[in-house]
Design a protein around this motif. Structure first.
Motif, PDB file in Angstrom:
ATOM      1  N   GLN A   1       0.831  -1.211   0.000  1.00  0.00           N
ATOM      2  CA  GLN A   1       0.000   0.000   0.000  1.00  0.00           C
ATOM      3  C   GLN A   1       0.863   1.259   0.000  1.00  0.00           C
ATOM      4  O   GLN A   1       0.480   2.292   0.541  1.00  0.00           O
ATOM      5  CB  GLN A   1      -0.943   0.000   1.209  1.00  0.00           C
ATOM      6  CG  GLN A   1      -1.984  -1.112   1.165  1.00  0.00           C
ATOM      7  CD  GLN A   1      -2.920  -1.104   2.357  1.00  0.00           C
ATOM      8  OE1 GLN A   1      -2.753  -0.320   3.296  1.00  0.00           O
ATOM      9  NE2 GLN A   1      -3.913  -1.966   2.331  1.00  0.00           N
ATOM     10  N   GLY A   2       2.030   1.171  -0.618  1.00  0.00           N
ATOM     11  CA  GLY A   2       2.886   2.337  -0.762  1.00  0.00           C
ATOM     12  C   GLY A   2       3.999   2.399   0.274  1.00  0.00           C
ATOM     13  O   GLY A   2       4.015   1.669   1.264  1.00  0.00           O
ATOM     14  N   GLY A   3       4.981   3.285   0.021  1.00  0.00           N
ATOM     15  CA  GLY A   3       6.085   3.490   0.952  1.00  0.00           C
ATOM     16  C   GLY A   3       7.065   2.333   0.978  1.00  0.00           C
ATOM     17  O   GLY A   3       7.274   1.640  -0.022  1.00  0.00           O
ATOM     18  N   ARG A   4       7.673   2.135   2.147  1.00  0.00           N
ATOM     19  CA  ARG A   4       8.652   1.058   2.348  1.00  0.00           C
ATOM     20  C   ARG A   4       7.983  -0.040   3.168  1.00  0.00           C
ATOM     21  O   ARG A   4       7.732   0.139   4.366  1.00  0.00           O
ATOM     22  CB  ARG A   4       9.892   1.577   3.083  1.00  0.00           C
ATOM     23  CG  ARG A   4      10.657   2.660   2.336  1.00  0.00           C
ATOM     24  CD  ARG A   4      11.804   3.182   3.202  1.00  0.00           C
ATOM     25  NE  ARG A   4      12.796   2.137   3.456  1.00  0.00           N
ATOM     26  CZ  ARG A   4      13.899   1.966   2.722  1.00  0.00           C
ATOM     27  NH1 ARG A   4      14.143   2.745   1.689  1.00  0.00           N
ATOM     28  NH2 ARG A   4      14.754   1.014   3.020  1.00  0.00           N
ATOM     29  N   MET A   5       7.714  -1.161   2.551  1.00  0.00           N
ATOM     30  CA  MET A   5       7.005  -2.254   3.210  1.00  0.00           C
ATOM     31  C   MET A   5       7.871  -3.502   3.268  1.00  0.00           C
ATOM     32  O   MET A   5       8.439  -3.925   2.270  1.00  0.00           O
ATOM     33  CB  MET A   5       5.712  -2.607   2.459  1.00  0.00           C
ATOM     34  CG  MET A   5       4.880  -3.684   3.160  1.00  0.00           C
ATOM     35  SD  MET A   5       3.670  -4.464   2.052  1.00  0.00           S
ATOM     36  CE  MET A   5       4.728  -5.660   1.199  1.00  0.00           C
TER      37      MET A   5
END
Length: 228
Positions: A105-109
């Motif tokens: 869902q975006g960013g750093r996962m």
């Protein structure tokens, strides 16, 4: 485009095609070879129509090809011609990476799959990198997988296992500078309380990841970029 997604596990193989709601499961196990898998999938999907295939593979995959035989299945997966067997274009990805792709869902996962072993994948700003964190040394001469995989659960019991999961999540989240961690895999449901900065994944996300493999915004290059 209609996509058949195949999620290969040590005890079951799960299949779903885009546009369908009914999931099909077939037994796998130590005698399951890739040729038997293809035959079982064809029999299990019946009259389903699909244009391409995504496979979540329980082992290391490099440049779209398995490079090691799976631990809990039969032999012959490395070098097998899946495109020819299905007579359709096939994309293969590590099973944890496929579930991560569907969970993003975006960013750093950071994705961690708590199952028989420890699956892992990192997605940073829409770039997917499958990882092999399971066998890195953790403590007492044992690996991360030894503590938070099924062997650790059986050796230590649920209470101690939950504590180790919390510690491992915190360590890896900090080391990889993840914004959040998604915990998937069959044993994630055994957690009474989620560690800070985490959320539960879902096995259904593997199928979403399989569909995403074929979107125009996803490339199969070394750096696997897509837009959620």
């Amino acid at each position: 485009m209609r996509i058949l997604v195949i999620d290969i596990g040590g005890t079951h193989i799960k299949m779903l095609v885009s546009g369908h709601k009914k999931l099909v499961k077939i037994p796998s196990g130590p005698k399951m070879t890739p040729a038997k898998m293809v035959a079982a999938v064809r029999a299990g999907t019946g009259d389903w129509k699909y244009d391409a295939v995504s496979i979540g593979y329980p082992g290391s995959v490099v440049h779209g090809h398995p490079i090691v035989e799976p631990y809990h299945l039969g032999r012959g997966w490395v070098g097998f011609d899946f495109n020819k067997a299905f007579n359709r274009p096939v994309k293969i990805i590590n099973d944890a990476a496929m579930q991560a792709l569907g969970s993003y869902q975006g960013g750093r996962m950071l994705f961690l799959g708590l199952g028989t072993g420890l699956g892992s994948a990192l997605i940073v700003d829409n770039v997917l990198e499958p990882m092999e964190l399971a066998h890195l040394p953790y403590k007492n001469g044992r690996s991360y997988e030894d503590y938070v995989g099924l062997a650790g659960l059986e050796r230590h019991g649920k209470k101690k296992w939950r504590h180790e999961v919390k510690e491992v999540v915190q360590q890896l989240k900090t080391a990889l500078q993840a914004d959040y961690v998604v915990l998937g895999g069959g044993n994630a449901k055994l957690l009474k309380k989620l560690p800070p900065g985490t959320r539960l994944g879902s096995n259904a996300n593997a199928f979403q990841g399989g569909y995403r493999l074929w979107t125009k915004l996803y490339s199969g290059s070394t750096h696997k970029r897509f837009v959620h």
